[in-house]
Scaffold this active site. Sequence first.
Site, PDB file in Angstrom:
ATOM      1  N   GLY A  60       0.804  -1.216   0.000  1.00  0.00           N
ATOM      2  CA  GLY A  60       0.000   0.000   0.000  1.00  0.00           C
ATOM      3  C   GLY A  60       0.841   1.271   0.000  1.00  0.00           C
ATOM      4  N   GLN A 102      -0.659  -0.228  -5.492  1.00  0.00           N
ATOM      5  CA  GLN A 102      -1.847  -0.134  -4.642  1.00  0.00           C
ATOM      6  C   GLN A 102      -1.901   1.226  -3.948  1.00  0.00           C
ATOM      7  N   GLU A 166     -10.553  -4.553   3.988  1.00  0.00           N
ATOM      8  CA  GLU A 166      -9.736  -4.796   5.186  1.00  0.00           C
ATOM      9  C   GLU A 166      -9.925  -3.757   6.289  1.00  0.00           C
ATOM     10  N   TYR A 168      -9.804  -0.396   5.905  1.00  0.00           N
ATOM     11  CA  TYR A 168      -9.105   0.882   5.686  1.00  0.00           C
ATOM     12  C   TYR A 168     -10.118   1.968   5.285  1.00  0.00           C
ATOM     13  N   ARG A 216     -10.301  -3.279  -4.793  1.00  0.00           N
ATOM     14  CA  ARG A 216     -10.359  -4.354  -3.784  1.00  0.00           C
ATOM     15  C   ARG A 216     -11.571  -4.079  -2.904  1.00  0.00           C
ATOM     16  N   HIS A 254      -9.128  -5.837   9.570  1.00  0.00           N
ATOM     17  CA  HIS A 254      -8.008  -6.183  10.465  1.00  0.00           C
ATOM     18  C   HIS A 254      -8.474  -6.345  11.909  1.00  0.00           C
ATOM     19  N   GLN A 341       4.978 -15.903  10.325  1.00  0.00           N
ATOM     20  CA  GLN A 341       6.062 -15.569  11.258  1.00  0.00           C
ATOM     21  C   GLN A 341       7.053 -14.547  10.720  1.00  0.00           C
TER      22      GLN A 341
HETATM   23  P1  FAD Z   1      15.481 -30.316  14.245  1.00  0.00           P
HETATM   24  O1  FAD Z   1      14.250 -30.010  13.499  1.00  0.00           O
HETATM   25  O2  FAD Z   1      15.378 -30.719  15.644  1.00  0.00           O
HETATM   26  O3  FAD Z   1      16.319 -31.381  13.413  1.00  0.00           O
HETATM   27  C1  FAD Z   1      17.462 -32.012  13.917  1.00  0.00           C
HETATM   28  C2  FAD Z   1      17.627 -33.367  13.232  1.00  0.00           C
HETATM   29  O4  FAD Z   1      18.896 -33.902  13.531  1.00  0.00           O
HETATM   30  C3  FAD Z   1      16.608 -34.408  13.668  1.00  0.00           C
HETATM   31  O5  FAD Z   1      15.934 -34.904  12.537  1.00  0.00           O
HETATM   32  C4  FAD Z   1      17.443 -35.478  14.361  1.00  0.00           C
HETATM   33  O6  FAD Z   1      16.924 -36.777  14.156  1.00  0.00           O
HETATM   34  C5  FAD Z   1      18.781 -35.308  13.673  1.00  0.00           C
HETATM   35  N1  FAD Z   1      19.937 -35.776  14.448  1.00  0.00           N
HETATM   36  C6  FAD Z   1      20.249 -35.488  15.735  1.00  0.00           C
HETATM   37  N2  FAD Z   1      21.425 -36.090  16.074  1.00  0.00           N
HETATM   38  C7  FAD Z   1      21.848 -36.768  14.987  1.00  0.00           C
HETATM   39  C8  FAD Z   1      23.005 -37.572  14.711  1.00  0.00           C
HETATM   40  N3  FAD Z   1      23.960 -37.773  15.595  1.00  0.00           N
HETATM   41  N4  FAD Z   1      23.107 -38.130  13.495  1.00  0.00           N
HETATM   42  C9  FAD Z   1      22.155 -37.918  12.550  1.00  0.00           C
HETATM   43  N5  FAD Z   1      21.059 -37.155  12.763  1.00  0.00           N
HETATM   44  C10 FAD Z   1      20.920 -36.586  13.952  1.00  0.00           C
HETATM   45  N6  FAD Z   1       8.945 -23.500  14.671  1.00  0.00           N
HETATM   46  C11 FAD Z   1       8.445 -22.424  14.093  1.00  0.00           C
HETATM   47  O7  FAD Z   1       9.194 -21.555  13.676  1.00  0.00           O
HETATM   48  N7  FAD Z   1       7.103 -22.273  13.942  1.00  0.00           N
HETATM   49  C12 FAD Z   1       6.232 -23.190  14.373  1.00  0.00           C
HETATM   50  O8  FAD Z   1       5.023 -23.015  14.227  1.00  0.00           O
HETATM   51  C13 FAD Z   1       6.741 -24.349  14.987  1.00  0.00           C
HETATM   52  N8  FAD Z   1       5.917 -25.306  15.444  1.00  0.00           N
HETATM   53  C14 FAD Z   1       6.432 -26.394  16.055  1.00  0.00           C
HETATM   54  C15 FAD Z   1       5.569 -27.348  16.534  1.00  0.00           C
HETATM   55  C16 FAD Z   1       6.070 -28.483  17.150  1.00  0.00           C
HETATM   56  C17 FAD Z   1       5.115 -29.503  17.680  1.00  0.00           C
HETATM   57  C18 FAD Z   1       7.467 -28.654  17.288  1.00  0.00           C
HETATM   58  C19 FAD Z   1       8.016 -29.883  17.953  1.00  0.00           C
HETATM   59  C20 FAD Z   1       8.329 -27.691  16.821  1.00  0.00           C
HETATM   60  C21 FAD Z   1       7.826 -26.549  16.218  1.00  0.00           C
HETATM   61  N9  FAD Z   1       8.653 -25.546  15.757  1.00  0.00           N
HETATM   62  C22 FAD Z   1       8.130 -24.457  15.131  1.00  0.00           C
HETATM   63  C23 FAD Z   1      10.111 -25.576  15.974  1.00  0.00           C
HETATM   64  C24 FAD Z   1      10.840 -25.999  14.694  1.00  0.00           C
HETATM   65  O9  FAD Z   1      10.371 -27.239  14.270  1.00  0.00           O
HETATM   66  C25 FAD Z   1      12.320 -25.992  14.975  1.00  0.00           C
HETATM   67  O10 FAD Z   1      12.704 -24.644  15.168  1.00  0.00           O
HETATM   68  C26 FAD Z   1      13.142 -26.551  13.824  1.00  0.00           C
HETATM   69  O11 FAD Z   1      12.741 -27.844  13.497  1.00  0.00           O
HETATM   70  C27 FAD Z   1      14.616 -26.568  14.205  1.00  0.00           C
HETATM   71  O12 FAD Z   1      15.323 -27.086  13.133  1.00  0.00           O
HETATM   72  P2  FAD Z   1      16.728 -27.805  13.299  1.00  0.00           P
HETATM   73  O13 FAD Z   1      17.075 -28.308  11.950  1.00  0.00           O
HETATM   74  O14 FAD Z   1      17.655 -26.921  13.994  1.00  0.00           O
HETATM   75  O15 FAD Z   1      16.463 -29.023  14.283  1.00  0.00           O
HETATM   76  P1  NAP Z   2       9.241 -21.997  24.594  1.00  0.00           P
HETATM   77  O1  NAP Z   2       8.448 -21.148  23.696  1.00  0.00           O
HETATM   78  O2  NAP Z   2      10.532 -21.495  25.103  1.00  0.00           O
HETATM   79  O3  NAP Z   2       8.297 -22.354  25.825  1.00  0.00           O
HETATM   80  C1  NAP Z   2       8.729 -23.123  26.896  1.00  0.00           C
HETATM   81  C2  NAP Z   2       7.696 -23.090  28.015  1.00  0.00           C
HETATM   82  O4  NAP Z   2       8.145 -23.905  29.059  1.00  0.00           O
HETATM   83  C3  NAP Z   2       7.473 -21.723  28.569  1.00  0.00           C
HETATM   84  O5  NAP Z   2       6.065 -21.532  28.702  1.00  0.00           O
HETATM   85  C4  NAP Z   2       8.158 -21.740  29.923  1.00  0.00           C
HETATM   86  O6  NAP Z   2       7.321 -20.970  30.749  1.00  0.00           O
HETATM   87  C5  NAP Z   2       8.164 -23.224  30.291  1.00  0.00           C
HETATM   88  N1  NAP Z   2       9.385 -23.642  30.998  1.00  0.00           N
HETATM   89  C6  NAP Z   2      10.670 -23.355  30.678  1.00  0.00           C
HETATM   90  N2  NAP Z   2      11.516 -23.943  31.543  1.00  0.00           N
HETATM   91  C7  NAP Z   2      10.754 -24.628  32.418  1.00  0.00           C
HETATM   92  C8  NAP Z   2      11.040 -25.435  33.550  1.00  0.00           C
HETATM   93  N3  NAP Z   2      12.304 -25.649  33.944  1.00  0.00           N
HETATM   94  N4  NAP Z   2      10.014 -25.981  34.250  1.00  0.00           N
HETATM   95  C9  NAP Z   2       8.745 -25.762  33.861  1.00  0.00           C
HETATM   96  N5  NAP Z   2       8.409 -24.991  32.798  1.00  0.00           N
HETATM   97  C10 NAP Z   2       9.400 -24.431  32.088  1.00  0.00           C
HETATM   98  O7  NAP Z   2       9.558 -23.382  23.909  1.00  0.00           O
HETATM   99  P2  NAP Z   2       8.654 -24.427  23.128  1.00  0.00           P
HETATM  100  O8  NAP Z   2       7.224 -24.241  23.419  1.00  0.00           O
HETATM  101  O9  NAP Z   2       9.284 -25.730  23.437  1.00  0.00           O
HETATM  102  O10 NAP Z   2       8.897 -24.112  21.627  1.00  0.00           O
HETATM  103  C11 NAP Z   2      10.180 -24.330  21.045  1.00  0.00           C
HETATM  104  C12 NAP Z   2      10.370 -23.367  19.916  1.00  0.00           C
HETATM  105  O11 NAP Z   2       9.559 -23.744  18.803  1.00  0.00           O
HETATM  106  C13 NAP Z   2       9.905 -21.992  20.354  1.00  0.00           C
HETATM  107  O12 NAP Z   2      10.990 -21.171  20.662  1.00  0.00           O
HETATM  108  C14 NAP Z   2       9.097 -21.473  19.223  1.00  0.00           C
HETATM  109  O13 NAP Z   2       9.749 -20.391  18.573  1.00  0.00           O
HETATM  110  C15 NAP Z   2       8.943 -22.612  18.244  1.00  0.00           C
HETATM  111  N6  NAP Z   2       7.510 -22.813  18.062  1.00  0.00           N
HETATM  112  C16 NAP Z   2       6.792 -21.818  17.536  1.00  0.00           C
HETATM  113  C17 NAP Z   2       5.440 -21.983  17.361  1.00  0.00           C
HETATM  114  C18 NAP Z   2       4.617 -20.890  16.760  1.00  0.00           C
HETATM  115  O14 NAP Z   2       3.412 -21.060  16.653  1.00  0.00           O
HETATM  116  N7  NAP Z   2       5.198 -19.810  16.346  1.00  0.00           N
HETATM  117  C19 NAP Z   2       4.833 -23.161  17.734  1.00  0.00           C
HETATM  118  C20 NAP Z   2       5.605 -24.156  18.288  1.00  0.00           C
HETATM  119  C21 NAP Z   2       6.944 -23.959  18.465  1.00  0.00           C
HETATM  120  P3  NAP Z   2       7.621 -20.646  32.274  1.00  0.00           P
HETATM  121  O15 NAP Z   2       9.101 -20.589  32.396  1.00  0.00           O
HETATM  122  O16 NAP Z   2       6.918 -19.358  32.528  1.00  0.00           O
HETATM  123  O17 NAP Z   2       6.987 -21.767  33.019  1.00  0.00           O
HETATM  124 FE1  SF4 Z   3       4.796 -15.731   5.423  1.00  0.00          FE
HETATM  125 FE2  SF4 Z   3       5.171 -18.128   6.547  1.00  0.00          FE
HETATM  126 FE3  SF4 Z   3       4.079 -17.951   4.092  1.00  0.00          FE
HETATM  127 FE4  SF4 Z   3       6.623 -17.393   4.424  1.00  0.00          FE
HETATM  128  S1  SF4 Z   3       5.673 -19.380   4.763  1.00  0.00           S
HETATM  129  S2  SF4 Z   3       5.144 -16.198   3.278  1.00  0.00           S
HETATM  130  S3  SF4 Z   3       6.635 -16.454   6.455  1.00  0.00           S
HETATM  131  S4  SF4 Z   3       3.206 -17.166   5.972  1.00  0.00           S
END
Ligand code: FAD
Ligand code: NAP
Ligand code: SF4
Length: 676
Positions: A60, A102, A166, A168, A216, A254, A341
């Site tokens: 915009g 836009q 939206e 506006y 729009r 919004h 994000q």
């Molecule tokens: P990982 O995804 O943890 O990958 C590491 C890989 O290394 C694994 O596959 C593991 O098997 C492998 N590995 C470990 N050790 C070894 C070894 N010695 N040899 C071979 N392989 C090995 N992030 C967001 O930004 N937005 C979200 O909405 C979001 N939602 C999430 C929801 C859930 C339920 C979970 C669990 C995570 C979510 N996350 C989200 C977090 C996101 O998935 C992580 O930030 C991301 O996967 C990190 O990527 P990474 O490659 O660093 O590690």
């Molecule tokens: P997180 O966002 O850091 O949340 C961890 C939670 O655990 C917090 O609520 C924290 O709250 C609690 N916690 C931390 N230490 C603790 C302890 N010792 N005992 C008890 N509670 C404790 O981590 P996450 O939920 O595991 O997610 C991992 C990453 O994945 C995040 O950083 C996020 O960016 C990404 N992710 C993003 C999305 C999304 O929708 N954008 C979705 C899933 C994951 P208190 O300390 O207040 O208890």
């Molecule tokens: Fe935006 Fe996520 Fe789509 Fe990328 S994947 S354009 S960050 S909504």
Amino acid sequence: MSTSFPHLFRPLDLGFMVLPNRLLMGSMHTGLEDHADLSRLAAYFAARARGGIGLMVTGGIAPNRRGWLAPFSAKMTTTAEARRHRVVTEAVHAEGGKIAMQILHAGRYAMHPLLVAPSPLRAPISPFRPWQMSPRLIRQTIQDFGRAAALAREAGYDGVEIMGSEGYLINQFIAPRTNKRTDEWGGSPENRFRFAVEVLRSVRQQAGHDFLVIFRLSMLDLVEEGSTWDEVVTLAQALERNGATLLNTGIGWHEARIPTIAAQVPRGAYAWVTARLRNAVRIPLIATNRINTPEKAEEILASGQADMVSMARPLLADPDFAQKAREGRVREINTCIACNQACLDRIFVGKEASCLVNPRACRETLFPHLVFRSENARRRIAVVGGGPAGLSCAAELGDAGFEVHLFEASRELGGQFNLAKRIPGKEEFAETIRYFSSRLQKTNVHIQLNRRVTAEELIVGNFEAVVLATGVRPRRPSIPGLEHPKVLSYVDVLNGALVGDRVAVVGAGGIGFDVATFLTVIPHHTPEDYLREWGIDPEYTSRGGLGKPQPISTGRQVWLLQRTKGKIGARLGKTTGWAHRLALKNRNVQFWSGVEYHFINDDGLHLTVNGRKQVLAVDNVVICAGQEPLRDLQAPLEAAKLKVHCIGGARLAVELDAERAIKEGLQLALKISEMA
Ligand code: FAD
Ligand code: NAP
Ligand code: SF4
């Protein structure tokens, strides 16, 4: 050429201009528009024009200062400003593309004190109360829209889009919600529509008749006192009579409390709105919202719901979307996962947009594409971990011709995305794994699954460098009783462990929210369920298309707990957090903050909340207490003098998100390729 998507790639003849296909890149503010030097914006659009999109719309641009979204954001008011945009239009035209500018007047959504609106009503999402526009200012603003269009033409744009949706300014005149005027600009529908129609007439008058003008139109406001369906039809017909070339669909203001583009919105969930208007006007209509695959776009066009489809975020995610679709290379498309994000969440806090799955988006000049070099084949790199970070790094190095060995301990690529994709509303995460897998197939990357590689193996592997992308391990908090059978980790739950009817979730970060969603959403949520759950009335019986929300839940009772005092989910995304909180509240999930955990036993979870000791009698306690880096391999490898790089979760698990993981993979690949 033959294509699997014949409707998508059918040209659209507008009389004075032919669009090569039915794909519109919808307007998206990126932050690059506001720069004094628009060369990065030019590179961004040029990449998408090269990728074969039919027509693009800029973010915009305000027609005057009061219409600014934020202080000093982009406006088109002088010839000098028009000249600055030439770099954009020339870059697009050099690639054979077309682009419209836009024109957006923020009205009461402006984030500055000069804001104006039809009536002095503060928006629920704004800290400022707007000034009521005088009839003189209204007339002047109409002229300013026309001037902006004429200047856009001078700047080389192929057309303009008038932002009338939206919530506006133009939308604020249209809806009784925000227009309480009693003069000729308010009251009856005709008076409320006058501003929109006069703006269009001014644009036509000043920019000429052989110029593309998209309007729009808000076809579904999703707010109380929004337009009725009859009003939408009447206004659409008035816009057609007054020279609109195309009508684009606007869904939701919004300030609406219904998610309209987030991941929990089913694909193409709003095409029915555009379809309703098809028999009422003859000019082409554009469908929008959550259309992110060529299959969905083709389905909408083939079924006659619209004449064009608009995609915005999917083109951030993949600039070559159109070309890949046309050539049938759909598995190579980097699909937008609707996370918001790196795009909208950024823009709403005044930062530049990019894309979680494509860190090059809006940084085209900062992160160049690596070129294939045959001499790179002599350089052996080990990438340990096939999660987002490892996949991104391996794919980039593979493109450049390195000999890459990717080791993954589990039986599939994707890392934690394999857990994320199981969350209802996050199914799109599977697309990112598919994209990287198909990209790797085209390179010389040797993938070894089911291979938990050890330091000894890497040391004897003769690698120039080892990339540790081994991710994280879930944190085990020190709560006594953690070994009790009723305690599960989020990994157990998402991998299918049996869970009872009463559940406490320890930790309310992103994963805690996701687990609460997983436990309370009924499986196989349909698009109709989405409409019912959020109170969207497809019969459009009341203003704004609002019905009564009917939350659908598994009936499981969940408590979401955190130790920190204050709002639960405060760190969730700016544009999606509220919807996650609201959805869980509607499913009766209890949010408790300021909790102190004591121990877990047969009776349940013993804790103190609000100074009161109590026992939460639950069947299960699910631990979602964050994560810690997993990089046990680092020390032995470095001791053996190997060059080790840690990326993603292995480097830093605090505030870890997939955007950083994927970006670090790309940045490291660029760095390695520069090292001779
Ligand atoms: P990982 O995804 O943890 O990958 C590491 C890989 O290394 C694994 O596959 C593991 O098997 C492998 N590995 C470990 N050790 C070894 C070894 N010695 N040899 C071979 N392989 C090995 N992030 C967001 O930004 N937005 C979200 O909405 C979001 N939602 C999430 C929801 C859930 C339920 C979970 C669990 C995570 C979510 N996350 C989200 C977090 C996101 O998935 C992580 O930030 C991301 O996967 C990190 O990527 P990474 O490659 O660093 O590690
Ligand atoms: P997180 O966002 O850091 O949340 C961890 C939670 O655990 C917090 O609520 C924290 O709250 C609690 N916690 C931390 N230490 C603790 C302890 N010792 N005992 C008890 N509670 C404790 O981590 P996450 O939920 O595991 O997610 C991992 C990453 O994945 C995040 O950083 C996020 O960016 C990404 N992710 C993003 C999305 C999304 O929708 N954008 C979705 C899933 C994951 P208190 O300390 O207040 O208890
Ligand atoms: Fe935006 Fe996520 Fe789509 Fe990328 S994947 S354009 S960050 S909504």
